[in-house]
Design an enzyme around this catalytic site. Sequence first.
Site, PDB file in Angstrom:
ATOM      1  N   ASN A  61      81.780  77.282  34.674  1.00 53.67           N
ATOM      2  CA  ASN A  61      80.713  77.736  35.572  1.00 53.67           C
ATOM      3  C   ASN A  61      81.294  78.319  36.854  1.00 53.67           C
ATOM      4  O   ASN A  61      82.293  77.847  37.382  1.00 53.67           O
ATOM      5  CB  ASN A  61      79.678  76.630  35.853  1.00 53.67           C
ATOM      6  CG  ASN A  61      80.266  75.323  36.316  1.00 53.67           C
ATOM      7  OD1 ASN A  61      81.383  74.979  35.970  1.00 53.67           O
ATOM      8  ND2 ASN A  61      79.495  74.583  37.104  1.00 53.67           N
ATOM      9  N   GLU A  63      79.958  79.314  40.504  1.00 49.39           N
ATOM     10  CA  GLU A  63      78.826  79.202  41.435  1.00 49.39           C
ATOM     11  C   GLU A  63      78.951  80.200  42.585  1.00 49.39           C
ATOM     12  O   GLU A  63      79.994  80.840  42.762  1.00 49.39           O
ATOM     13  CB  GLU A  63      78.734  77.762  41.953  1.00 49.39           C
ATOM     14  CG  GLU A  63      78.445  76.780  40.823  1.00 49.39           C
ATOM     15  CD  GLU A  63      78.189  75.356  41.300  1.00 49.39           C
ATOM     16  OE1 GLU A  63      78.484  75.028  42.468  1.00 49.39           O
ATOM     17  OE2 GLU A  63      77.699  74.565  40.472  1.00 49.39           O
ATOM     18  N   ASN A  64      77.868  80.312  43.332  1.00 48.73           N
ATOM     19  CA  ASN A  64      77.818  81.249  44.447  1.00 48.73           C
ATOM     20  C   ASN A  64      76.939  80.672  45.548  1.00 48.73           C
ATOM     21  O   ASN A  64      75.971  79.948  45.236  1.00 48.73           O
ATOM     22  CB  ASN A  64      77.236  82.586  43.944  1.00 48.73           C
ATOM     23  CG  ASN A  64      77.442  83.701  44.940  1.00 48.73           C
ATOM     24  OD1 ASN A  64      76.721  83.824  45.915  1.00 48.73           O
ATOM     25  ND2 ASN A  64      78.450  84.502  44.689  1.00 48.73           N
ATOM     26  N   ALA A  65      77.252  81.003  46.809  1.00 53.57           N
ATOM     27  CA  ALA A  65      76.450  80.528  47.938  1.00 53.57           C
ATOM     28  C   ALA A  65      74.992  80.962  47.765  1.00 53.57           C
ATOM     29  O   ALA A  65      74.065  80.238  48.153  1.00 53.57           O
ATOM     30  CB  ALA A  65      77.017  81.052  49.246  1.00 53.57           C
ATOM     31  N   TYR A  67      72.688  80.851  45.275  1.00 55.36           N
ATOM     32  CA  TYR A  67      72.707  80.067  44.031  1.00 55.36           C
ATOM     33  C   TYR A  67      72.440  80.839  42.733  1.00 55.36           C
ATOM     34  O   TYR A  67      73.183  80.695  41.772  1.00 55.36           O
ATOM     35  CB  TYR A  67      71.724  78.885  44.149  1.00 55.36           C
ATOM     36  CG  TYR A  67      72.291  77.701  44.895  1.00 55.36           C
ATOM     37  CD1 TYR A  67      73.279  77.865  45.870  1.00 55.36           C
ATOM     38  CD2 TYR A  67      71.834  76.410  44.662  1.00 55.36           C
ATOM     39  CE1 TYR A  67      73.803  76.793  46.574  1.00 55.36           C
ATOM     40  CE2 TYR A  67      72.345  75.316  45.364  1.00 55.36           C
ATOM     41  CZ  TYR A  67      73.333  75.520  46.307  1.00 55.36           C
ATOM     42  OH  TYR A  67      73.842  74.460  46.992  1.00 55.36           O
ATOM     43  N   CYS A  72      76.461  79.961  34.356  1.00 52.55           N
ATOM     44  CA  CYS A  72      76.885  78.783  33.588  1.00 52.55           C
ATOM     45  C   CYS A  72      78.146  79.085  32.772  1.00 52.55           C
ATOM     46  O   CYS A  72      78.385  80.234  32.383  1.00 52.55           O
ATOM     47  CB  CYS A  72      75.788  78.374  32.604  1.00 52.55           C
ATOM     48  SG  CYS A  72      74.299  77.748  33.363  1.00 52.55           S
ATOM     49  N   GLU A  74      78.760  78.433  29.670  1.00 52.90           N
ATOM     50  CA  GLU A  74      78.487  78.959  28.325  1.00 52.90           C
ATOM     51  C   GLU A  74      78.339  80.473  28.339  1.00 52.90           C
ATOM     52  O   GLU A  74      78.887  81.182  27.491  1.00 52.90           O
ATOM     53  CB  GLU A  74      77.190  78.349  27.759  1.00 52.90           C
ATOM     54  CG  GLU A  74      77.245  76.854  27.547  1.00 52.90           C
ATOM     55  CD  GLU A  74      76.802  76.043  28.752  1.00 52.90           C
ATOM     56  OE1 GLU A  74      77.052  76.484  29.896  1.00 52.90           O
ATOM     57  OE2 GLU A  74      76.211  74.972  28.567  1.00 52.90           O
ATOM     58  N   CYS A 111      71.637  75.005  29.165  1.00 52.68           N
ATOM     59  CA  CYS A 111      70.330  75.258  29.804  1.00 52.68           C
ATOM     60  C   CYS A 111      69.533  76.263  28.964  1.00 52.68           C
ATOM     61  O   CYS A 111      70.068  76.901  28.047  1.00 52.68           O
ATOM     62  CB  CYS A 111      70.521  75.761  31.231  1.00 52.68           C
ATOM     63  SG  CYS A 111      70.962  77.501  31.333  1.00 52.68           S
ATOM     64  N   CYS A 114      71.018  79.795  28.695  1.00 53.99           N
ATOM     65  CA  CYS A 114      72.192  79.856  27.807  1.00 53.99           C
ATOM     66  C   CYS A 114      71.757  79.762  26.347  1.00 53.99           C
ATOM     67  O   CYS A 114      72.323  80.433  25.477  1.00 53.99           O
ATOM     68  CB  CYS A 114      73.187  78.747  28.144  1.00 53.99           C
ATOM     69  SG  CYS A 114      74.026  79.026  29.720  1.00 53.99           S
TER      70      CYS A 114
HETATM   71  N1  THU Z   1      75.832  74.398  34.250  1.00 51.73           N
HETATM   72  C1  THU Z   1      76.587  74.968  33.250  1.00 51.73           C
HETATM   73  O1  THU Z   1      77.585  75.646  33.521  1.00 51.73           O
HETATM   74  N2  THU Z   1      76.197  74.768  31.978  1.00 51.73           N
HETATM   75  C2  THU Z   1      75.158  73.969  31.593  1.00 51.73           C
HETATM   76  O2  THU Z   1      74.918  73.818  30.408  1.00 51.73           O
HETATM   77  C3  THU Z   1      74.340  73.319  32.604  1.00 51.73           C
HETATM   78  C4  THU Z   1      74.646  73.627  34.006  1.00 51.73           C
HETATM   79  C5  THU Z   1      76.280  74.580  35.628  1.00 51.73           C
HETATM   80  C6  THU Z   1      75.402  75.395  36.509  1.00 51.73           C
HETATM   81  C7  THU Z   1      75.801  74.879  37.871  1.00 51.73           C
HETATM   82  O3  THU Z   1      76.986  75.540  38.289  1.00 51.73           O
HETATM   83  C8  THU Z   1      76.146  73.426  37.633  1.00 51.73           C
HETATM   84  O4  THU Z   1      76.359  73.301  36.243  1.00 51.73           O
HETATM   85  C9  THU Z   1      75.083  72.440  38.055  1.00 51.73           C
HETATM   86  O5  THU Z   1      73.853  72.775  37.579  1.00 51.73           O
END
Ligand code: THU
Length: 156
Positions: A61, A63-65, A67, A72, A74, A111, A114
């Site tokens: 994953n 992330e970014n400021a 959001y 993700c 996947e 999620c 994904c």
């Molecule tokens: N996240 C994933 O990378 N995959 C998932 O299946 C669920 C959530 C990430 C998104 C975010 O960076 C962090 O987990 C918390 O939600």
Amino acid sequence: MKKISIHTNLQQVTLEELPTDYQKLIELAKTQTKSAYAPYSKFFVGAAVLLNDGQVIGGNNQENAAYPSGLCAERVALFYANSQHPSTPIKALAIAAYTNNSFVKKPIAPCGSCLQVLVECELRFNQNIEIILYGEQEIYHIKKAGELLPFSFTLK
Ligand code: THU
């Protein structure tokens, strides 16, 4: 009125019950958590894709400021696989997650977004994608992504 039920099938397995290529896929997913960029959630997710020709691709994953701009694990792995190997079907995907100094005990599920992407990949290549969800105490093996999103959006 007609009641309709949708069932999901999954198997709980031990590591030893999985074929060695799937055990290796879990190892890669676990390693991938180490290079996740998750300074906001501190939830480090790793994904590993196995292609039909045996190649494996990792992702994590990002992330970014802002959001919603993050992605993700996947989808990072799946989109990279599809962008670099557009003609090679995806056979399997393993997922692991690390937080609070350990891997999660119970597996996390991909999620909804994904899952929608996974279903698209299944339709695109006309092939099921096996999903392996890793937890320290439980491992789940799902025979096709569609099991986890049985009422997905498709144009067909
Ligand atoms: N996240 C994933 O990378 N995959 C998932 O299946 C669920 C959530 C990430 C998104 C975010 O960076 C962090 O987990 C918390 O939600």
